[in-house]
Design a protein around this motif. Structure first.
Motif: not given
Length: 443
Positions: A172-188, A349-350
């Motif tokens: 999560x770069x510099x406190x900015x979350x990556x797109x967890x919705x899209x990434x977790x969908x790929x993972x599932x 959380x920057x």
């Protein structure tokens, strides 16, 4: 120790702690910002009397490995991250090593990663997010970064999946979350493990949930630059019992035994089992089921971390406020600078404020950074830039998905300035004024 000596010792302890508290109250105070002489660092430790009190309290016990402070610290971390288990270690880099190594554990059965498996990761960032992938004989697959979130492009993550892909490892770069919705969908969809590197992002949320609660394993860092500090230190978190067991073993020399430091025979069968090719009844304290290390945190560090946890909410609030202050002021330079954006659905959380120079600005990044440095303003690059260009990756097994053009942009034109809690409006105003002066403008 006699009862008299015990009472005397306790009285001395309380007096030491009282004096320690007073000393720290005096010495931890910061002078007001002076634009003529004060530096503006990108990060730094922020602490007070309670941290010093806890540190001295732990030192008086002289329990130098993990102990009662560490137990309490791990519980607080698990609650904050929203995980069932949290285990401390000696750095965020070690946390990443533990996370990837645990996913290779035979305890996971057919879910374990095997040598040669592919792991999708971002081409920009800090090397120790990626290094454990290589160290475990896995193959990193680098995808391009998104600007202006500075996280992995979620479309590229989805496109990079092949039959050999077994995991996704992203920060999560510099406190900015990556797109967890899209990434977790790929993972599932592809049954992939996800490691969330939260080393820069403690306290960030995505769709109302804390980062670190989505993936298979999460990692944290408590280096002085980070949201809270223990000096050196880190942690791993997971909801999966088997992975917790693997993490614990690898952190503690690879041993099969799960006794706490200073404890023996927790299982009640220390000399009563057969392990591998060892003789029957071989001492369980010296049975090793993983290739492990000693990566534990000391109780002195955990004592500091426990006090820092009480400050975390305020730290995050100030970081967010400082981010907004810079963002609002620097909008006037939109024709020259690409300003950061939070990932949709997230509450960052920057850790820092990333800036990319537009090509049309006609400015060399290093010239601007030298100018800011001359005015005592700290800057950092976005860590390793395009990691595929780093010398240590030469000759190693990895591949890329796409041309990584935006990663090259980060490598050549991106930097960041600080938002950490010791910076006030005067310091941030000085940063903005200094950038404006470089471009010959007024704010």
């Amino acid at each position: 120790m006699t009862e008299h000596h015990h009472d005397e010792a306790e009285a001395l302890r309380q007096e030491i702690l009282r004096l320690t508290q007073r000393y720290a109250e005096i010495t931890s105070a910061r002078p007001p910002f002076d634009p003529a002489s004060s530096p503006v660092p990108v990060s730094g430790r922020v602490y007070g009397a309670q941290e010093v009190h806890n540190l001295v309290d732990a030192s008086l016990e002289f329990w130098l490995t993990t102990g009662r402070f560490n137990d309490a610290f791990e519980r607080r971390l698990a609650e904050t991250v929203g995980a069932r288990h949290a285990l401390t270690c000696n750095s965020g880099s070690s946390a990443n090593l533990l996370a990837i190594s645990a996913l290779c554990s035979p305890l996971l059965g057919d879910q374990a990663l095997q040598r040669g498996d592919e792991v999708i990761t971002c081409a920009t960032g800090f090397p120790t997010t990626v290094n454990p992938i290589i160290q475990n004989g896995l193959v990193p697959v680098f995808v391009d970064v998104d600007i202006p979130t500075y996280n992995a492009d979620p479309i590229a993550v989805a496109e990079a999946v092949t039959p050999r892909t077994r995991a996704i490892v992203l920060a999560h770069t510099l406190g900015n979350p990556f797109d967890l919705g899209a990434v977790m969908d790929v993972a599932r969809r592809h049954n992939l493990h996800v490691v969330e590197d939260c080393c820069d992002a403690l306290g960030a949320h995505y769709n109302g949930r804390p980062v670190g609660s989505f993936g298979t394993v999460a990692t944290l860092s408590f280096y002085p630059a980070h949201h809270i500090t223990t000096g050196e230190g880190g942690a791993v978190a997971t909801n999966v019992n088997r992975i917790k067991r693997a993490l614990e073993s690898i952190r503690d020399w690879g041993r099969d035994c799960w006794c706490a430091p200073g404890r023996d025979n927790t299982c009640g069968r220390r000399f009563e089992r057969k392990h591998g090719g060892l003789p029957e009844g071989y001492d369980h304290k010296y049975v090793y089921s993983h290739a492990g290390y000693n990566l534990k945190m000391t109780d002195l560090q955990a004592a500091v971390g426990l006090a820092q946890m009480d400050r975390l909410s305020d730290f995050i609030t100030i970081r967010r406020r400082n981010y907004e202050t810079l963002h609002n002021a620097l909008r006037a330079f939109d024709d020259l600078l690409v300003l950061p954006q939070a990932t949709p659905g997230s509450d960052p959380s920057w850790f820092g404020f990333p800036i990319t120079l537009r090509e049309e600005a006609g400015v060399k990044r290093e010239a601007l950074l030298r100018w800011l440095n001359g005015r005592r303003i700290g800057t950092r690059l976005l860590f390793g830039g395009n990691l595929t260009k780093q010398p240590y990756l030469m000759g190693r097994a990895w591949r890329t998905h796409g041309d990584l053009a935006r990663s090259d942009t980060v490598m050549n034109r991106t930097f960041w300035v600080g938002v950490y809690p010791a910076l006030d409006d005067a310091a941030l105003g000085y940063v903005v004024d200094s950038i404006a002066a470089y471009f010959g403008r007024s704010v």
